[in-house]
Design an enzyme around this catalytic site. Structure first.
Site, PDB file in Angstrom:
ATOM      1  N   LYS A  54       0.841  -1.204   0.000  1.00  0.00           N
ATOM      2  CA  LYS A  54       0.000   0.000   0.000  1.00  0.00           C
ATOM      3  C   LYS A  54       0.880   1.259   0.000  1.00  0.00           C
ATOM      4  O   LYS A  54       0.643   2.205  -0.750  1.00  0.00           O
ATOM      5  CB  LYS A  54      -0.942  -0.017   1.206  1.00  0.00           C
ATOM      6  CG  LYS A  54      -2.052  -1.052   1.051  1.00  0.00           C
ATOM      7  CD  LYS A  54      -2.897  -1.277   2.295  1.00  0.00           C
ATOM      8  CE  LYS A  54      -3.898  -2.404   2.024  1.00  0.00           C
ATOM      9  NZ  LYS A  54      -4.777  -2.713   3.158  1.00  0.00           N
ATOM     10  N   GLN A  98      -5.052  -1.505   9.281  1.00  0.00           N
ATOM     11  CA  GLN A  98      -4.918  -2.829   8.681  1.00  0.00           C
ATOM     12  C   GLN A  98      -5.516  -3.893   9.603  1.00  0.00           C
ATOM     13  O   GLN A  98      -5.268  -3.910  10.804  1.00  0.00           O
ATOM     14  CB  GLN A  98      -3.426  -3.114   8.399  1.00  0.00           C
ATOM     15  CG  GLN A  98      -3.160  -4.367   7.599  1.00  0.00           C
ATOM     16  CD  GLN A  98      -3.741  -4.351   6.191  1.00  0.00           C
ATOM     17  OE1 GLN A  98      -3.864  -3.295   5.569  1.00  0.00           O
ATOM     18  NE2 GLN A  98      -4.115  -5.506   5.678  1.00  0.00           N
ATOM     19  N   ASP A 121     -11.002   2.601   3.445  1.00  0.00           N
ATOM     20  CA  ASP A 121     -11.372   1.207   3.198  1.00  0.00           C
ATOM     21  C   ASP A 121     -12.862   1.031   2.921  1.00  0.00           C
ATOM     22  O   ASP A 121     -13.278  -0.045   2.495  1.00  0.00           O
ATOM     23  CB  ASP A 121     -11.027   0.361   4.432  1.00  0.00           C
ATOM     24  CG  ASP A 121      -9.640  -0.254   4.347  1.00  0.00           C
ATOM     25  OD1 ASP A 121      -9.269  -0.716   3.255  1.00  0.00           O
ATOM     26  OD2 ASP A 121      -8.952  -0.276   5.382  1.00  0.00           O
TER      27      ASP A 121
HETATM   28  N1  GUN Z   1      -7.060  -6.979   5.786  1.00  0.00           N
HETATM   29  C1  GUN Z   1      -7.332  -7.757   4.696  1.00  0.00           C
HETATM   30  N2  GUN Z   1      -7.839  -7.014   3.697  1.00  0.00           N
HETATM   31  C2  GUN Z   1      -7.890  -5.738   4.146  1.00  0.00           C
HETATM   32  C3  GUN Z   1      -8.305  -4.508   3.559  1.00  0.00           C
HETATM   33  O1  GUN Z   1      -8.763  -4.424   2.403  1.00  0.00           O
HETATM   34  N3  GUN Z   1      -8.177  -3.415   4.363  1.00  0.00           N
HETATM   35  C4  GUN Z   1      -7.704  -3.476   5.634  1.00  0.00           C
HETATM   36  N4  GUN Z   1      -7.649  -2.350   6.340  1.00  0.00           N
HETATM   37  N5  GUN Z   1      -7.325  -4.608   6.204  1.00  0.00           N
HETATM   38  C5  GUN Z   1      -7.405  -5.726   5.457  1.00  0.00           C
END
Ligand code: GUN
Length: 284
Positions: A54, A98, A121
């Site tokens: 990211k 996350q 998200d």
């Molecule tokens: N953990 C697994 N997929 C995601 C996601 O798309 N966003 C976040 N914040 N955590 C995750």
């Protein structure tokens, strides 16, 4: 049939080229970069990889990332304090925490604390509710990426039977809603579904988001289906999808590989959300 690959990496690169332009426009209009805060708590090995990707994508596109790596034993109050500060920070347009969080941290409470306007998200109840009601909202990244991947094949979604295996808040439920909003006839399957194989076999579009290595076998796939594999199952240092790839290739018309399918699109949709939040905030 020998399936054609849906190249999520290539699609995500081409979307990132457009996003680069948008990020540059924002910077020249407002004198600062779009800002995305990325919070990781603890040292989950999968999360380490996702967060690294990211941050790397932010750099590629010209978005400033604010990275917070908090220790496993972080108190909930400290995390809430950080989120409150980022909610009020004029240089931060998007925030993500996350997942999964270490045990002891209340995920629902923490996600609810992120301002819906900065919820990169699309996990906040305001955005999830907006998705359900068809209101303007931030869409969750993996489901939004899935729709782009399907569309990239030229497949018309309207009127098709779409089957989603998995009902998580992050992927299964919102993917089903997005497919419904594209006028697919949608079925959600889960661990209590009776005769899941015969339901899956009826799918023109099959989304596997169950989190079980190679759960979907060739006999569960309709000839000519579009198969989207959301699985990221690590086993003996190797990554496996939720679909038995070799078997699926014999049946499907299109399939996403793992890795290189859904994963890159999730990251790209996140950056897109952050840029859109930045512009939206300036307009309001
Ligand atoms: N953990 C697994 N997929 C995601 C996601 O798309 N966003 C976040 N914040 N955590 C995750």
């Amino acid at each position: 049939m020998s399936a054609r690959l849906i190249d999520g990496k290539a699609l995500s690169q081409s979307i990132k080229e457009t996003l680069k332009g948008e990020a540059a426009k924002f910077e020249s209009a407002y004198g600062r970069k779009v800002g995305l805060a990325v919070i990781k708590v603890g040292a989950n090995p999968a999360s380490e990889v996702y967060v690294r990707n990211k941050i790397k994508s932010c750099e590629e596109v010209g978005v400033k990332s604010f990275s917070y790596n908090l220790p496993e034993e972080t108190e909930e109050s400290a995390l809430i304090e950080l989120i409150d500060a980022l909610n009020g920070d004029g240089n931060v347009d998007g925030i993500l925490v996350q997942l999964p969080l270490p045990k002891g941290l209340n995920e629902k409470k923490i996600l609810a604390r992120i301002s819906p306007e900065k919820d990169a998200d699309g996990f906040h109840a305001v955005n999830a509710g907006g998705l359900l009601l068809g209101l303007p909202c931030t869409k969750p990244c993996t489901p939004a990426g899935i729709i782009e991947l399907i569309k990239s094949t030229g497949t018309e979604i309207a009127g098709k039977n779409a089957v989603v295996i998995g009902r998580s808040n992050i992927v299964g439920k919102p993917a089903a809603i997005l497919l419904l909003s594209e006028n697919a006839t949608v079925t959600i399957c889960h661990s209590k579904t009776v005769d899941l194989a015969s339901i899956a076999k009826n799918a023109d579009i099959l989304v596997a988001a169950v989190g079980i290595k190679e759960f979907v076998t060739g006999d569960m796939i309709k000839e000519g289906a579009v198969v989207i594999d959301v699985g990221m199952n690590r086993c003996d240092g190797k990554l496996y999808g939720d679909v038995n790839f070799a078997e699926a290739c014999e049946k499907a018309a299109y399939i996403t590989p793992v890795p290189g399918g859904v994963g890159p699109m999730t990251v790209t949709m996140l950056i897109k959300n952050a840029i859109e939040s930045a512009f939206r905030c300036k307009k309001s």
